[in-house]
Design an enzyme around this catalytic site. Sequence first.
Site: not given
Ligand code: SAH
Length: 494
Positions: A325, A450
Amino acid sequence: MSRNKPAQPKEKGRNAKPAAKTHPKAQDRKGTFNKAGQPSAESIKAGDRIVVTIKRIGINGEGVGYYRKKAVFVHGALPDEVVKAMVTRTEPGYLTGEIIEIEKKSPQRIEPPCPIYYKCGGCQIQHMNYDAQLQAKEEIIRESFQRYTKLETLLIRPILGMDNPWGYRNKAQLQVGREGKDVIAGLYAMGTHRLIDISGCPIQHPVVNRVIEQVKEIMEELDIPEYSERTRQGSVRTIVARVGQTGGKVQLTFITATDRLPDSRRLVEKIRERMPMVITIAQNIHKGKSPLVFGNKTVTLWGEEQLEESLGDVRFALSPRAFFQLNPEQTVKLYNAVQEAAGLTGSELVVDAYCGTGTIGLWLAPHAHEVRGIELIPEAVLDARDNAKSSGVDNARFYEGRAEQLLPEWVQRGVRPDVVVVDPPRTGCERPLLDAIVQSKPKRMVYVSCNPATLAKDCQVLLSGGYKIEWVQPVDMFPQTSHVECCTLLVRTQ
Ligand code: SAH
């Protein structure tokens, strides 16, 4: 900061009805005029000048007003301002314009503290005072829910802002170039290939700024060549500096276009001499043309392999490529909201969909029976497992796959989560995931988002599927930009 051109506003919506019919006598050779002598919205062309009263801030930080009921997006204009604007684009549902003159100025307008704010584009609302920024972000959320859901009322809690909304970004990832003899490091100006040096960027952590400045100096002294896209010569494409929350330790990475980083021995020596806070000097090799910043191979030139980080009780060992983050202080506030929303008692099965490196799941695991994370990117899944280990969490499992495939499969096999947390990318959740949630009936659904527009659209699906929204908690993760993060609690009604 994301340097992608912001998506074109899609705010056709309610206010984009066709303009009133023109009185036949009110026409002249120049086009269609209404009774008052103002051109109708349909006859407006790029280059025309119009006067607009700004009503609110749009999702990309622009001022939004209406010209004869058609939405007009004016970059840099603020709510309650009256601006004379030149129309730059006409679409069936909206116009865009550029300010020519501000006829009535908002008291919220301030001189942006950053000298290159108008050139850079990394921030979008530095010209508003911070209270006004927070208010605008709440409005953006309210507006999205009004537009995309059928809700009459909605509890939006006061946004959680920062006491000091500057210097919060813990990582700089800057392209390297040259201006005359000077090495510059920065971002490409919006929609161009012109590199803008962002020395002393006020939203960047001061330690990161200091490190970047010194690295530029050392590169000049040693004449280390930057990579040129045009000539395909040189070495260093990008410098990445990340500062840890505790102790201000810095992980420094040079991303190079070839295996060779000229004079790397002296480079390392000088960095170590001048910057004791740097604990890792790494080189990442990115040879191809892919738009990704990092390549696959990383070598540690000197120092530790990983940077130790923590969020609350969750520990992370970050390799140079690992995601973390960007604003840890606000992330803790967000995760506390997620924890409150999840309402765990210790007996629950929690699904953390789009779990990234597992942060949310690991935050919740001590309060749950079991956590199952789902993440698309294999490296992130491995990181999540490592983070679980280093944090002493043994009731969290992480699965590689698409949330919209895995969760429906699990539900089909009879898995019934008590709480589902989702934290999708800006595009929101895929429909099969939302359907699987509705079908499996978790008591609570926590939506971290977001992008208020996709959040509201997805919430409408869940509202129709038997959920109600208890509250929305906005968190200001990225002050000075138009981004806003929300944690939304939905609970099952039947
Ligand atoms: N919850 C985490 C990351 C959120 S960002 C945190 O707070 O740090 C969104 C994440 O979703 C990314 O890591 C991306 O790789 C993943 N992502 C994108 N599309 C996806 C899908 N269809 N299924 C699962 N994960 C996915």
